[in-house]
Design an enzyme around this catalytic site. Structure first.
Site, PDB file in Angstrom:
ATOM      1  N   HIS A   1      31.097  23.893  23.705  1.00  8.53           N
ATOM      2  CA  HIS A   1      30.902  25.032  22.805  1.00  8.53           C
ATOM      3  C   HIS A   1      29.468  25.538  22.839  1.00  8.53           C
ATOM      4  O   HIS A   1      29.012  26.192  21.913  1.00  8.53           O
ATOM      5  CB  HIS A   1      31.270  24.647  21.359  1.00  8.53           C
ATOM      6  CG  HIS A   1      32.710  24.332  21.168  1.00  8.53           C
ATOM      7  ND1 HIS A   1      33.263  23.129  21.549  1.00  8.53           N
ATOM      8  CD2 HIS A   1      33.734  25.064  20.654  1.00  8.53           C
ATOM      9  CE1 HIS A   1      34.550  23.117  21.272  1.00  8.53           C
ATOM     10  NE2 HIS A   1      34.877  24.288  20.730  1.00  8.53           N
TER      11      HIS A   1
ATOM     12  N   GLU B   1      43.478  32.835  25.274  1.00  8.78           N
ATOM     13  CA  GLU B   1      42.483  33.732  25.860  1.00  8.78           C
ATOM     14  C   GLU B   1      43.091  34.578  26.977  1.00  8.78           C
ATOM     15  O   GLU B   1      42.760  35.759  27.136  1.00  8.78           O
ATOM     16  CB  GLU B   1      41.293  32.928  26.407  1.00  8.78           C
ATOM     17  CG  GLU B   1      40.313  32.464  25.340  1.00  8.78           C
ATOM     18  CD  GLU B   1      40.837  31.291  24.517  1.00  8.78           C
ATOM     19  OE1 GLU B   1      41.770  30.597  24.955  1.00  8.78           O
ATOM     20  OE2 GLU B   1      40.301  31.064  23.411  1.00  8.78           O
TER      21      GLU B   1
END
Lengths: 401, 328
Positions: free
Chosen positions: B129, B60
């Protein structure tokens, strides 16, 4: 305000040089309610001015003197406590009044107590909306049952109560009401003034044509419409300069020769008569006086007069010309020596240069305290004022010649 | 009007912008060959090729850092981060570089970078998540935070993000991807930032919804209407900038406010909105400011526990009714 073991003692403040007492108009907190330092605690009315007084400390308000009473300055009227617990051992009003208290507000913060919810018995649970509406309507929320979350008073509860009060008021309308606020102060002062002062009144009709013309000339030069009151004030001030023996005041301790020439002007306000004072008029120019009159009159109309602005006058001018009044006999505004009543300027038949003519004339009435002034010196005083008004150039001559 | 899904609306916005402006490109994990793990960018590789639909390594910080560099060099990157939960991996790039570049360059650097990211709980995806990270970034000046709740807003707000000159975190709720609604086909249809949308008018209580909670607020409003409570539902659309005026105006009318979001309650977006209303509209409030939000625990895997932790329609209904405890 002073700190002692039970909190801060709030006294009736002395806000003007000659202020001796004031009407405690309204408490902004109920007994036992919390107030933060700097929030308005109460309002007072003195010398025809209403003032909001802030709390010197944060804490619970313990009220010693109820609203609606006239209270001498320095008298303790409330205590700001850091806790609610000490309610039982409060000294009585007279005991507190014996204590010496300091006027200087001390900058020591009182820590807000962290307490469990249960020990907030007198805390008023109300929504901000309800508080806002109540404040706007000037109605207390105390005693209203709350139907909102956690039992808080919400807007709807407040509206219901307001409705009930309205219908209650309609059924129980009282035939008599007591004088309150400014009206009571005016009544008190006029009664004292009338009872204590044997007053006499002298009247004279004068030719105001030159005054009217002088005012027009100044307007041509400056574009400003100077009020006749400014001319009159200047004429009275000049007369005081020339005849200082009239600028005196009788007090409890004796006769005082006043050093300053301070002249008040009666102003009709929505709340009643107010007399803002222009200080040291003899040291000021016409336009300056005119501007100052406008400023103090505006503040008086808005109820925002500065404390010192309403005190320490030598003399008052009262003018009803705007209402078409020709002449009237005024009552002295104590403790002053005299008052000048001014009628309208109008075209009237008048002997001028040995002939009957139509001239702009004005009638002045001078009421004076006959204890201090005999008829002849009073007449001399009025005569000089008349001369200065009839020949307004004289108002300036001493500055040039 | 033609109806398409929230997911299709986002794809359409990207495709239209890439066709009209050659500097716009998409990058992210599995956005190319796989068409995006949520299928949002399906078939875009075929139309635009590998140069403009770029699969990246699983890093990321590299995705955001590369996006920042490209943006400063004149491109308009759309950088996709698969899960909002992973934004923290790119934390330094986002917080210290992306958000600050314009300011620390004295205004010389523009950062037209759109960070598309999924938010919210898709159901039993557990604690790593399922998070709603909106407010993590509300405290960082320099970032715009966009939370579309409808297909049309998803398209219009994304186009505004891509065309703008500043970095945007664009949060797509996973459970809204399948939501179908009318979406204008006009390629110049945009929705400006900082304009909340009054979706349903009412006079009794304002429900400020964030993302998927707008949908739940509308359902709650239907239930409340049957009980005689008329709720006004407002979609904030963007948290930064926040449309203060619309919110204050509504609260001034209803005097009651509920803020509903799926993020955790503590220091979630509702905390900022509540504080703003307390500061600027307190005189209108006829009761507490109520937040309906996820409980302050990591989101559980167990569906039973997850449903308990997440805010739902009934929570909003109960919150609204709490303003009038006397009513049955």
């Amino acid at each position: 305000m002073a700190e002692n073991k039970s909190g801060y003692t709030v006294v009736m403040p002395k806000l003007g040089l000659i202020m001796t007492e004031a009407l405690l108009v309204e408490w902004r907190r109920q007994d036992g309610e919390w107030i933060d330092k700097g929030e308005v605690l109460f309002t007072l009315e003195s010398d025809k001015s209403t003032l909001e007084i802030e709390s010197p400390a944060s804490g619970y308000v313990r009220i010693l003197v109820t609203a609606g009473k006239v209270v001498p300055v320095q008298t303790p009227i409330a205590i700001i406590e850091s806790t609610l617990e000490q309610t039982t051992s409060l000294p009585s009003v007279s005991e507190v009044a014996q204590q010496s208290v300091s006027l200087v507000s001390e900058q020591v913060a009182v820590e807000r107590h962290v307490v469990a919810k249960d020990s907030f018995p007198s805390f008023l649970a109300a929504s901000p909306r309800a508080r806002f509406l109540a404040r706007k309507a000037g109605i207390s929320l105390i005693g209203i049952a709350g139907s909102g979350p956690r039992g808080m008073i919400v807007a709807n509860d407040f509206s219901n109560v307001k409705q009930q009060w309205r219908s209650l008021r309609e059924t129980e309308s009282k035939p008599y009401a007591s004088l309150s606020g400014l009206r009571a102060i005016i009544a008190e002062r006029l009664t004292v003034g009338w009872r204590e002062r044997p007053q006499a009144t002298l009247s004279v009709e004068l030719d105001a044509s030159n005054l009217v013309s002088a005012r027009q000339q100044i307007e041509l030069e400056t574009g400003r419409k100077v009020s006749y009151n400014a001319f009159l004030m200047l004429a009275v001030a000049r007369t005081f300069v020339e005849q200082p023996h009239v600028n005196i005041r009788l007090t409890e301790k004796g006769l005082v020769q006043l050093q300053e020439i301070n002249i008040g002007l009666a102003v009709d306000t929505p709340r009643g008569l107010m007399v803002p004072v222009i200080k040291n008029v003899d040291k000021k120019e016409l336009l300056e006086i005119d501007q100052e009159i406008q400023q103090v009159a505006r503040r008086a109309l808005e109820g925002k007069s500065l404390p010192d602005e309403l005190t320490n006058g030598s003399f008052t001018i009262t003018n009803l010309g705007a209402y078409g009044v020709d002449s009237f006999a005024p009552i002295i505004n104590p403790p002053e020596i005299g008052i000048l009543a001014v009628g309208r300027i109008a075209q009237r038949p008048f002997v001028f240069n040995g002939q009957l003519a139509v001239r702009e004339t004005m009638i002045l009435s001078f009421a004076f305290d006959h204890r201090l002034l005999d008829g002849a010196p009073a007449a001399r005083f009025l005569q000089r004022v008349v001369q200065l008004i009839e020949r307004p150039i004289l108002l300036y001559s001493h500055r040039f010649i | 009007m033609r109806e398409i899904s929230y997911s299709e609306a986002i794809r359409e916005a990207m495709c239209e912008e890439m066709r009209r402006d050659p500097t716009v490109f998409l990058m992210g994990e599995d956005v190319g060959v796989f068409g995006g793990v949520w299928g949002v960018s399906h078939d875009m590789l075929a139309e635009f090729g590998e140069e403009r639909v770029r699969d990246t390594p699983i890093s990321e910080i590299a995705i955001i850092g590369a996006g920042l560099g490209a943006a400063m060099m004149g491109m308009r990157p759309i950088a996709e981060i698969m899960f909002g939960d992973f934004l923290m991996c790119a934390g330094d790039q986002i917080v210290n570089q992306v958000a600050k570049a314009r300011f620390m360059s004295g205004g010389k650097a523009q950062v037209p970078l759109t960070i598309r990211v999924t938010t919210g709980a898709p159901g039993s995806a557990a604690a790593q998540h399922s998070q709603s990270p909106e407010s993590w970034f509300m405290n960082i000046p320099g970032l715009k935070i966009v939370v579309p709740a409808t297909p049309a807003d998803a398209k219009g707000l994304l186009k505004t993000a891509i065309r703008g000159e500043d970095p945007v975190i664009f949060l797509e709720h996973k459970m809204l991807y399948g939501e179908v609604g009318p979406v204008p086909e006009d390629e110049n249809f945009v929705v400006p930032f900082g304009q909340a949308n009054i979706i349903r008018e009412g006079k009794d209580v304002t429900i400020v919804g964030v993302s998927i909670m707008v949908k739940k607020a509308l359902q709650a409003a239907d239930v409340l209407a049957k009980e005689g409570i008329e709720a006004e539902v407002i979609d904030v659309r963007t948290l930064v900038p926040l449309d203060r005026e619309t919110l204050i105006r509504s609260v001034a009318k209803t005097n009651h406010v509920i803020i509903a979001h799926e993020a955790h309650k503590r220091a979630g977006p509702g905390a900022e909105i509540a504080a703003m209303l307390a500061e600027d509209a307190v005189e209108y409030l006829d009761g507490p400011i109520v937040r309906v939000a996820a409980k302050n625990v990591p989101l559980p895997y167990s569906p039973v526990l997850e449903n308990y932790v997440l805010p739902n329609v009934n929570d909003i209904v109960e919150a609204a009714k709490s303003f009038w405890p006397g009513k049955a």
